[in-house]
Motif scaffolding. Structure first.
Motif, PDB file in Angstrom:
ATOM      1  N   LEU A  78       0.416  -1.382  -0.057  1.00 55.21           N
ATOM      2  CA  LEU A  78      -0.031  -0.026  -0.011  1.00 55.21           C
ATOM      3  C   LEU A  78       0.777   1.314  -0.090  1.00 55.21           C
ATOM      4  N   ILE A  79       1.807   1.353   0.845  1.00 54.22           N
ATOM      5  CA  ILE A  79       2.841   2.431   0.683  1.00 54.22           C
ATOM      6  C   ILE A  79       3.527   2.608  -0.758  1.00 54.22           C
ATOM      7  N   ASP A  80       3.637   1.465  -1.497  1.00 57.26           N
ATOM      8  CA  ASP A  80       4.275   1.372  -2.787  1.00 57.26           C
ATOM      9  C   ASP A  80       3.212   1.908  -3.852  1.00 57.26           C
ATOM     10  N   LEU A  81       2.247   1.585  -3.470  1.00 58.48           N
ATOM     11  CA  LEU A  81       1.094   2.249  -4.065  1.00 58.48           C
ATOM     12  C   LEU A  81       0.559   3.922  -4.002  1.00 58.48           C
ATOM     13  N   ALA A  82       0.779   4.271  -2.822  1.00 53.04           N
ATOM     14  CA  ALA A  82       0.707   5.710  -2.638  1.00 53.04           C
ATOM     15  C   ALA A  82       1.700   6.421  -3.025  1.00 53.04           C
ATOM     16  N   ARG A  83       3.049   6.042  -2.920  1.00 50.16           N
ATOM     17  CA  ARG A  83       4.055   6.447  -3.567  1.00 50.16           C
ATOM     18  C   ARG A  83       4.137   6.552  -5.256  1.00 50.16           C
ATOM     19  N   GLN A  84       3.439   5.409  -5.807  1.00 48.21           N
ATOM     20  CA  GLN A  84       3.511   5.695  -7.227  1.00 48.21           C
ATOM     21  C   GLN A  84       2.463   6.584  -7.555  1.00 48.21           C
ATOM     22  N   LEU A  85       1.395   6.691  -6.658  1.00 52.05           N
ATOM     23  CA  LEU A  85       0.287   7.704  -7.152  1.00 52.05           C
ATOM     24  C   LEU A  85       0.896   9.074  -6.736  1.00 52.05           C
ATOM     25  N   LEU A  86       1.595   9.463  -5.846  1.00 47.41           N
ATOM     26  CA  LEU A  86       2.120  10.666  -5.741  1.00 47.41           C
ATOM     27  C   LEU A  86       3.026  10.953  -6.700  1.00 47.41           C
ATOM     28  N   GLY A  87       3.928  10.183  -7.096  1.00 51.59           N
ATOM     29  CA  GLY A  87       4.816  10.499  -8.420  1.00 51.59           C
ATOM     30  C   GLY A  87       3.780  10.861  -9.662  1.00 51.59           C
ATOM     31  N   ILE A  88       2.696  10.125  -9.876  1.00 55.76           N
ATOM     32  CA  ILE A  88       2.046  10.550 -11.103  1.00 55.76           C
ATOM     33  C   ILE A  88       1.331  12.008 -10.776  1.00 55.76           C
ATOM     34  N   VAL A  89       0.927  12.161  -9.401  1.00 56.28           N
ATOM     35  CA  VAL A  89       0.424  13.528  -9.180  1.00 56.28           C
ATOM     36  C   VAL A  89       1.222  14.639  -9.440  1.00 56.28           C
ATOM     37  N   ARG A  90       2.385  14.460  -9.060  1.00 55.63           N
ATOM     38  CA  ARG A  90       3.731  15.280  -9.242  1.00 55.63           C
ATOM     39  C   ARG A  90       3.811  15.817 -10.961  1.00 55.63           C
ATOM     40  N   LEU A  91       3.795  14.791 -11.726  1.00 54.12           N
ATOM     41  CA  LEU A  91       3.775  14.883 -13.121  1.00 54.12           C
ATOM     42  C   LEU A  91       2.641  15.754 -13.387  1.00 54.12           C
ATOM     43  N   LEU A  92       1.204  15.397 -13.274  1.00 53.20           N
ATOM     44  CA  LEU A  92       0.272  16.156 -13.664  1.00 53.20           C
ATOM     45  C   LEU A  92       0.294  17.414 -13.010  1.00 53.20           C
ATOM     46  N   ALA A  93       0.892  17.583 -11.708  1.00 54.59           N
ATOM     47  CA  ALA A  93       0.942  19.273 -11.091  1.00 54.59           C
ATOM     48  C   ALA A  93       2.003  19.895 -12.378  1.00 54.59           C
ATOM     49  N   TRP A  94       3.155  19.368 -12.781  1.00 58.40           N
ATOM     50  CA  TRP A  94       4.016  20.114 -13.641  1.00 58.40           C
ATOM     51  C   TRP A  94       3.256  20.342 -15.085  1.00 58.40           C
ATOM     52  N   ALA A  95       2.522  19.565 -15.245  1.00 54.58           N
ATOM     53  CA  ALA A  95       1.493  19.839 -16.466  1.00 54.58           C
ATOM     54  C   ALA A  95       0.850  20.943 -16.278  1.00 54.58           C
ATOM     55  N   ALA A  96       0.060  21.052 -15.234  1.00 55.88           N
ATOM     56  CA  ALA A  96      -0.893  22.052 -14.771  1.00 55.88           C
ATOM     57  C   ALA A  96      -0.204  23.385 -14.577  1.00 55.88           C
ATOM     58  N   LEU A  97       1.009  23.188 -14.152  1.00 59.54           N
ATOM     59  CA  LEU A  97       1.862  24.520 -13.895  1.00 59.54           C
ATOM     60  C   LEU A  97       2.202  25.243 -15.449  1.00 59.54           C
ATOM     61  N   GLY A  98       2.353  24.253 -16.353  1.00 56.44           N
ATOM     62  CA  GLY A  98       2.679  24.737 -17.643  1.00 56.44           C
ATOM     63  C   GLY A  98       1.521  25.591 -18.329  1.00 56.44           C
ATOM     64  N   VAL A  99       0.242  24.694 -18.131  1.00 57.24           N
ATOM     65  CA  VAL A  99      -1.001  25.337 -18.692  1.00 57.24           C
ATOM     66  C   VAL A  99      -1.578  26.591 -17.946  1.00 57.24           C
ATOM     67  N   TYR A 100      -1.429  26.739 -16.877  1.00 51.22           N
ATOM     68  CA  TYR A 100      -1.520  27.762 -15.845  1.00 51.22           C
ATOM     69  C   TYR A 100      -0.723  29.024 -16.326  1.00 51.22           C
ATOM     70  N   LEU A 101       0.918  28.760 -16.417  1.00 49.46           N
ATOM     71  CA  LEU A 101       1.382  29.947 -16.739  1.00 49.46           C
ATOM     72  C   LEU A 101       1.318  30.410 -17.984  1.00 49.46           C
ATOM     73  N   LEU A 102       1.037  29.627 -19.195  1.00 45.91           N
ATOM     74  CA  LEU A 102       0.714  30.099 -20.377  1.00 45.91           C
ATOM     75  C   LEU A 102      -0.594  30.918 -20.415  1.00 45.91           C
ATOM     76  N   TRP A 103      -1.653  30.357 -19.507  1.00 46.84           N
ATOM     77  CA  TRP A 103      -2.793  30.833 -19.680  1.00 46.84           C
ATOM     78  C   TRP A 103      -2.780  32.200 -19.005  1.00 46.84           C
ATOM     79  N   ARG A 104      -2.040  32.508 -17.852  1.00 44.70           N
ATOM     80  CA  ARG A 104      -1.844  33.645 -17.287  1.00 44.70           C
ATOM     81  C   ARG A 104      -1.046  34.595 -18.205  1.00 44.70           C
TER      82      ARG A 104
END
Length: 284
Positions: A92-118
């Motif tokens: 379960l800890i492995d799963l949680a850390r995998q999901l956190l890594g996925i969320v981090r990458l999605l947050a990077w994408a969101a950061l790029g979209v947000y800065l372009l939008w601004r």
């Protein structure tokens, strides 16, 4: 019809040549008015921070990883690097850390979209309007085949030549969540890379007055740099992928086909590796 149009309509060779030349050497894009010194300085600061937080830092780390591998006693081809690896011995800890890594990458994408939008470049303007099967899905599948199959051949050749590490796309334990997690990793990787490395970086470099070719090469070099941990073949292959993907976006302003193609390539690699490992002789 103008005289300039006439030869292209009458000849069977000039029009295709002109089209190819336009794709390879597109005219300069000027999406905004020229920036003043203060605005240019602010934009360079933004680009530097974004890259140091995301793929720029990954590129520097990847260079060090390649240097470390090259200095090791074993040849590169006898060393193995895993793309998806366990992050804990506890399921379960492995799963949680995998999901956190996925969320981090999605947050990077969101950061790029947000800065372009601004900055005045909304999602639709950078190619992230509502995806459509015919205009986005079909080209995405085509790009996946165009890049994926030659990429596999390049990897096998580079490894045989001793220029690449042996890549294990996924060595996750066979838990119930392995397959969906691998697909999520593929989606997160594709979203972060195509948004930041293509749409964000090329748009920002355009604003700074860079030509289409210069911004394309810069984007491709960045993509290749953070894959160097795989070896020289991995870096070169992803540099070429960057040229193809970046030029496609420059000419079509469509980002969804790149995201779809990248996600398909990674999904096939992650899932196909575990399905074929030990069953085919050509797969290391």
């Amino acid at each position: 019809m103008s005289q300039l149009d006439a030869p292209q309509r009458e000849s069977g060779t000039i029009a295709p040549v002109t089209t190819i030349r336009t794709w390879l050497f597109p005219p300069a894009q000027n999406p905004t008015t020229p920036l003043g010194p203060a605005a240019r300085r602010a934009l360079w600061i933004e680009i530097t921070i974004v890259l140091l937080v995301t793929f720029g830092l990954s590129g520097l780390s990847s260079i060090l990883s390649l240097l470390e591998s090259a200095l090791a006693v074993e040849p590169l081809s006898e060393q193995t690097v895993a793309l998806n690896a366990p992050r804990s011995s506890q399921e379960l800890i492995d799963l949680a850390r995998q999901l956190l890594g996925i969320v981090r990458l999605l947050a990077w994408a969101a950061l790029g979209v947000y800065l372009l939008w601004r900055g005045g470049f909304g999602p639709k303007l950078v190619g992230l309007a509502r995806p459509r099967l015919r205009s986005d899905g079909v080209p995405g599948v085509g790009l996946a085949a165009l890049i994926g199959l030659p990429g596999l051949v390049l990897y096998l050749v580079a490894r045989t030549a001793g220029l690449n590490l042996t890549i294990a796309p996924s060595i996750l334990e066979d838990y119930w969540w392995r397959l969906p997690t691998e697909v999520l990793w593929a989606i997160a990787n594709s979203g972060a890379e195509e948004v930041l490395v293509v749409a964000y970086l090329i748009t920002r470099l355009r604003q700074l007055g860079w030509s289409e070719n210069s911004s394309l090469v810069a984007s491709s070099l960045l993509r290749g740099s953070y894959h160097l941990y795989q070896g020289f073949g991995g870096g070169f292959g992803n540099f070429v992928m960057g040229l193809v993907f970046g030029r496609y976006w420059q000419r079509t302003s469509k980002l969804w086909p790149l995201v779809i193609a990248h996600a398909l390539i990674d999904s096939v690699a992650f899932i196909g590796y575990q399905a074929l490992q030990g069953r085919v002789s050509w797969l290391p």
